[in-house]
Design a protein around this motif. Sequence first.
Motif, PDB file in Angstrom:
ATOM      1  N   GLU A   1      30.865  16.293  74.452  1.00  0.00           N
ATOM      2  CA  GLU A   1      31.622  15.496  75.424  1.00  0.00           C
ATOM      3  C   GLU A   1      31.319  15.969  76.844  1.00  0.00           C
ATOM      4  O   GLU A   1      31.199  15.157  77.774  1.00  0.00           O
ATOM      5  N   VAL A   2      31.186  17.269  77.025  1.00  0.00           N
ATOM      6  CA  VAL A   2      30.862  17.805  78.346  1.00  0.00           C
ATOM      7  C   VAL A   2      29.476  17.341  78.783  1.00  0.00           C
ATOM      8  O   VAL A   2      29.265  16.930  79.932  1.00  0.00           O
ATOM      9  N   GLU A   3      28.501  17.385  77.852  1.00  0.00           N
ATOM     10  CA  GLU A   3      27.143  16.965  78.181  1.00  0.00           C
ATOM     11  C   GLU A   3      27.065  15.468  78.459  1.00  0.00           C
ATOM     12  O   GLU A   3      26.122  15.007  79.118  1.00  0.00           O
ATOM     13  N   ALA A   4      28.045  14.706  77.965  1.00  0.00           N
ATOM     14  CA  ALA A   4      28.098  13.273  78.263  1.00  0.00           C
ATOM     15  C   ALA A   4      28.670  13.010  79.654  1.00  0.00           C
ATOM     16  O   ALA A   4      28.772  11.851  80.079  1.00  0.00           O
ATOM     17  N   GLY A   5      29.050  14.082  80.350  1.00  0.00           N
ATOM     18  CA  GLY A   5      29.539  13.945  81.722  1.00  0.00           C
ATOM     19  C   GLY A   5      31.039  13.887  81.863  1.00  0.00           C
ATOM     20  O   GLY A   5      31.548  13.622  82.958  1.00  0.00           O
ATOM     21  N   HIS A   6      31.774  14.147  80.794  1.00  0.00           N
ATOM     22  CA  HIS A   6      33.232  14.047  80.835  1.00  0.00           C
ATOM     23  C   HIS A   6      33.871  15.365  81.269  1.00  0.00           C
ATOM     24  O   HIS A   6      33.329  16.444  81.029  1.00  0.00           O
ATOM     25  N   GLU A   7      35.041  15.254  81.890  1.00  0.00           N
ATOM     26  CA  GLU A   7      35.895  16.421  82.119  1.00  0.00           C
ATOM     27  C   GLU A   7      36.746  16.591  80.865  1.00  0.00           C
ATOM     28  O   GLU A   7      37.360  15.628  80.399  1.00  0.00           O
ATOM     29  N   VAL A   8      36.802  17.797  80.325  1.00  0.00           N
ATOM     30  CA  VAL A   8      37.431  17.998  79.022  1.00  0.00           C
ATOM     31  C   VAL A   8      38.463  19.122  79.046  1.00  0.00           C
ATOM     32  O   VAL A   8      38.173  20.240  79.495  1.00  0.00           O
ATOM     33  N   ALA A   9      39.654  18.812  78.554  1.00  0.00           N
ATOM     34  CA  ALA A   9      40.672  19.819  78.251  1.00  0.00           C
ATOM     35  C   ALA A   9      40.902  19.766  76.747  1.00  0.00           C
ATOM     36  O   ALA A   9      40.920  18.682  76.157  1.00  0.00           O
ATOM     37  N   VAL A  10      41.021  20.926  76.129  1.00  0.00           N
ATOM     38  CA  VAL A  10      41.203  20.995  74.680  1.00  0.00           C
ATOM     39  C   VAL A  10      42.549  21.646  74.372  1.00  0.00           C
ATOM     40  O   VAL A  10      42.896  22.682  74.959  1.00  0.00           O
ATOM     41  N   VAL A  11      43.298  21.041  73.474  1.00  0.00           N
ATOM     42  CA  VAL A  11      44.562  21.617  73.000  1.00  0.00           C
ATOM     43  C   VAL A  11      44.370  21.979  71.533  1.00  0.00           C
ATOM     44  O   VAL A  11      43.882  21.165  70.746  1.00  0.00           O
ATOM     45  N   VAL A  12      44.749  23.198  71.158  1.00  0.00           N
ATOM     46  CA  VAL A  12      44.500  23.661  69.789  1.00  0.00           C
ATOM     47  C   VAL A  12      45.791  24.080  69.088  1.00  0.00           C
ATOM     48  O   VAL A  12      46.749  24.541  69.715  1.00  0.00           O
TER      49      VAL A  12
END
Length: 420
Positions: free
Chosen positions: A29-40
Amino acid sequence: MARIVMKFGGTSMAGTDRIRSVAARVKREVEAGHEVAVVVSAMAGETDRLVGFCREASALYDPREYDVVVASGEQVTSGLLAIALQAIGCPARSWLGWQLPIHTSAAHASARIEGIDTAPLLERLADGEVAVIPGFQGLADDGRVTTLGRGGSDTSAVAVAAAIGADRCDIYTDVDGVYTTDPRIVPRARKLARVTYEEMLELASVGAKVLQTRSVGLAMKERVRVRVLSSFDDAKGDTGHRGTLIVGDDEIEGTDMEQQLITGIAHDKNEAKVTLVSVPDRPGAVATIFTPLADASINVDMIVQNVASDGQSTDVTFTVPSAELARALDVLERAQGSIGHERLKHDTRVAKISVVGVGMRSHAGVAATMFKALADRGINIQAITTSEIKVSVLIDEDFVELAVRVLHTAYGLDAVDEAA
């Protein structure tokens, strides 16, 4: 470019191999250009283990210290995922609930999120860094760690998505979407491409286990687009075209909603039936039953009242969650003097079956179809409750799977056999 929150449940985080797999998904997702937050979430089974330790230490544990203990499971997985992301060249850091912070009420073990400070988080996202956030936890005004209750990581993810203005919140779980019913009971159940917030909220509240009810309610309130996906498929394409999207009515064309009368069939075996026999039939009699239950925070679902032929007494039947049955019986026995009932009965061998769909608003005969389909198979209905888009009935638990299959067919939800 989009801003996305990705949430991974306990089965997705169960061990370092699966955490590496999650890291690979996040990196795509990051390489697709998105800003990413992950909740675990914590690793599968870890929260139960930690709860067990608290109970072993003391049956009357301090809920504030309980939260300190059980919140540690998500702290471990958030740190491990940040390490795994860094190892594959993806900038990342963990943000614990008190570091953002995620402000909550002080109701330990069942706190409510009141707000999230996102300015530092947004700055890091803009710089291309992945934020890894432990679900299920927050910070009370007194500085103590709080937890949101079981399943609270879904709520954490939706709250973070709302706070940062995410374009979508992707919930990765062990199923690949929302189905018309449980595929383990009905192999011909269909995966739904889109479901409205209202439908998902009803499905979650009557037994569907895909999403936690609180998370759906928050998504509806904040208009957060939620997608349910499997963390175990091998698809590497755009997640926007997989899973089930949960959105507002405005994103689902009216013609589709008109054509689909019923969205799904749900069942819940976590029900117990309580009957008070010969309650004096007088004004306020029902209040004497349900007020003490409400004071004890016991949720009541279906209610049936039958007036006796002599007009002097009535039988009152209702359902409560199975886990609350013992407390409910205790409350009612202690209130017998004010209620005046002659006898108290209960039955745990019952289950709730529900049909849900926004199409009910514009179609008559939904309930009649349900009642006839069950009657034709000899399934007796013990209680009924309805909402604008739901009809639920209480039946003997021995008939649950048969009832689900019969209703799934009756409403035309069975998938078409492509080979036919």
